[in-house]
Design an enzyme around this catalytic site. Structure first.
Site, PDB file in Angstrom:
ATOM      1  N   LYS A 144       0.840  -1.196   0.000  1.00  0.00           N
ATOM      2  CA  LYS A 144       0.000   0.000   0.000  1.00  0.00           C
ATOM      3  C   LYS A 144       0.873   1.244   0.000  1.00  0.00           C
ATOM      4  O   LYS A 144       0.570   2.243  -0.665  1.00  0.00           O
ATOM      5  CB  LYS A 144      -0.922  -0.020   1.225  1.00  0.00           C
ATOM      6  CG  LYS A 144      -2.003   1.063   1.220  1.00  0.00           C
ATOM      7  CD  LYS A 144      -1.589   2.321   1.948  1.00  0.00           C
ATOM      8  CE  LYS A 144      -2.725   3.342   2.014  1.00  0.00           C
ATOM      9  NZ  LYS A 144      -2.299   4.610   2.654  1.00  0.00           N
ATOM     10  N   ASP A 154      -5.275   4.825 -15.646  1.00  0.00           N
ATOM     11  CA  ASP A 154      -6.238   3.958 -14.969  1.00  0.00           C
ATOM     12  C   ASP A 154      -5.628   3.417 -13.675  1.00  0.00           C
ATOM     13  O   ASP A 154      -4.863   2.448 -13.690  1.00  0.00           O
ATOM     14  CB  ASP A 154      -6.634   2.811 -15.916  1.00  0.00           C
ATOM     15  CG  ASP A 154      -7.785   1.977 -15.383  1.00  0.00           C
ATOM     16  OD1 ASP A 154      -8.028   1.987 -14.165  1.00  0.00           O
ATOM     17  OD2 ASP A 154      -8.440   1.293 -16.193  1.00  0.00           O
TER      18      ASP A 154
END
Length: 425
Positions: A263, A279
């Site tokens: 993360k 994207d």
């Protein structure tokens, strides 16, 4: 080309002054970055937004910061980062500064290869069908190329077929991967169109029926890698380097730690991907699936020491970003952000994205190995808490400083501090 990315003291300037400083470093007029200012009237209009997605009712603003100090493959780079999380931009910039002495961040990429999958069902002889499909590979690839002659003209196009048998819960699946060089595009539209076109032919050859015909976001043939080297004294000493390596090893061995470790990588990567109109979901899906490619979810990065005792950090992951098509071209702010990076190819953009992800990751691991993640993060978060408590522009810094001093960055404490501040005037 950017003369330098070492913009010391940028945080002390006003927003307009920062934009001017970045433009000066790029050798560009300040108007080149005007789309980044919502008040300029040159950003995304509601009419443009209405054409991008369905049922448009508004927009949401995300702060765009600039990561400084980066040298990528010998080139000074200023990088836009769109994120709502405090400390991300500062952390990546700080590690980039530390890495400058030993050459900055080095990157490499494989070719811009994307894959589409065609699922074939009710195939009587999957091994025989595989052989038949490969025997007619040239015919299938030619049909795929016929769907996008422009891509072929610029050097891209269908390159190969990979035929796999996947043993499943209900049945076996015969899966054909159409391997395509998509050039400077992200490539989803190109490979999906090709997959739709070749699916009936593949089904006819296999003696089955086609079902799913769509790209895979596990773009493991389109990899980007980054490497940096930092002296121990820059990071706080040999003990901190040793602790960083031990902490990173846990992220490789334990999926619970790996999830948070990765993360941190994506804090940097997703911020640049979002800023440039690419994207984020595709890149994130590719990264996380690549992290589990051996059957266990692991850290995407590796931390080591070289023979001189320096920290060596490396990162490798799929990087499906593009410069043509989609929001990268249709969103004015994304166009300005891409222009800031001064890249000429999708591969260059992907390498900068990967470099920022690695810098952000090293920053997070260093914080964990030294003072702990909360000290720096909560110090920056204190400003957000002060704003939420109702502090005005001339009160924010004082309230934030008081929260950090008290070691309680909380909404209730911020309200108390603000009341005390106002009562003392």
């Amino acid at each position: 080309m950017a003369t330098t990315s070492r913009l010391s003291g940028l945080r002390n300037l006003s927003i307009a002054e920062r934009r001017s400083a970045v433009a000066d470093a790029l050798g560009a007029h300040a108007d080149a970055l005007a789309a980044l200012d919502p008040a300029s009237g040159t950003g995304l209009t509601m009419d443009q937004a209405d054409r991008m997605v369905e049922n448009v009712i508004g927009q949401i603003g995300i702060p765009v910061g600039v990561a400084t100090n980066l040298i990528v493959n010998g080139r000074e780079v200023l990088v836009p980062m769109a994120t709502e999380e405090p400390s991300v931009v500062a952390a990546a910039s700080n590690i980039a500064r530390m890495a400058r002495e030993l050459g900055g961040i080095r990157t490499t990429s494989s070719d811009p290869i994307m894959q589409a999958q065609v699922q074939l069902l009710e195939v009587a002889d999957p091994h025989g069908a595989r052989a038949r499909i490969l025997e007619r590979k040239a015919e299938v690839l030619a049909l795929a190329d016929a769907q996008d002659p422009k891509l072929v003209e610029i050097g891209g196009g269908a390159r190969d077929l990979i035929v796999r048998t996947v043993h499943g819960l209900l049945d076996d699946h015969l899966i054909v991967h159409l391997v395509v060089d998509v050039g400077d595009a992200m490539g989803a539209n190109a490979v999906n169109t090709m997959a739709e076109a070749v699916a009936p032919l593949l089904a006819e050859i296999a003696g089955g029926r086609p079902l799913l015909r769509i790209l895979t976001n596990l773009a493991d043939l389109r990899l980007t890698r980054a490497r940096l080297v930092i002296r121990p004294e820059e990071l706080g000493g040999a003990e901190i380097v040793a602790n960083m390596i031990a902490g990173a090893a846990l992220a490789y061995d334990d999926p619970y730690r790996a999830a948070t470790h990765n993360k941190g990588i994506m804090n940097g990567i997703s911020a640049v991907v979002l800023a440039t109109g690419n994207d984020t979901r595709a890149v994130e899906a590719g990264a996380h699936s690549y992290a589990a490619r051996d059957g266990q979810y692991r850290a995407l990065s590796r931390f080591e020491q070289d023979a001189d005792g320096n920290l060596v950090a490396t990162l490798e992951l799929p990087m499906a970003v593009g410069l043509v098509g989609g929001a990268t071209k249709s969103h004015p702010t994304a166009r300005a952000a891409v222009a800031m990076t001064e890249v000429g190819t999708a591969a260059e953009l992907g390498e900068i994205v990967c470099a920022v992800g690695l810098a952000q990751n090293v920053a997070a691991v260093r914080a964990l190995a030294a003072e702990g993640i909360q000290r720096g993060h909560m110090g920056l978060h204190a400003r957000n808490v002060a704003v939420a408590a109702g502090a005005s522009a001339d009160e924010i810094d004082a309230v934030a400083a008081a929260l950090v001093q008290r070691g309680a960055v909380r909404a209730d404490v911020a309200e108390t501090v603000l009341a005390e501040l106002r009562a003392s005037r």
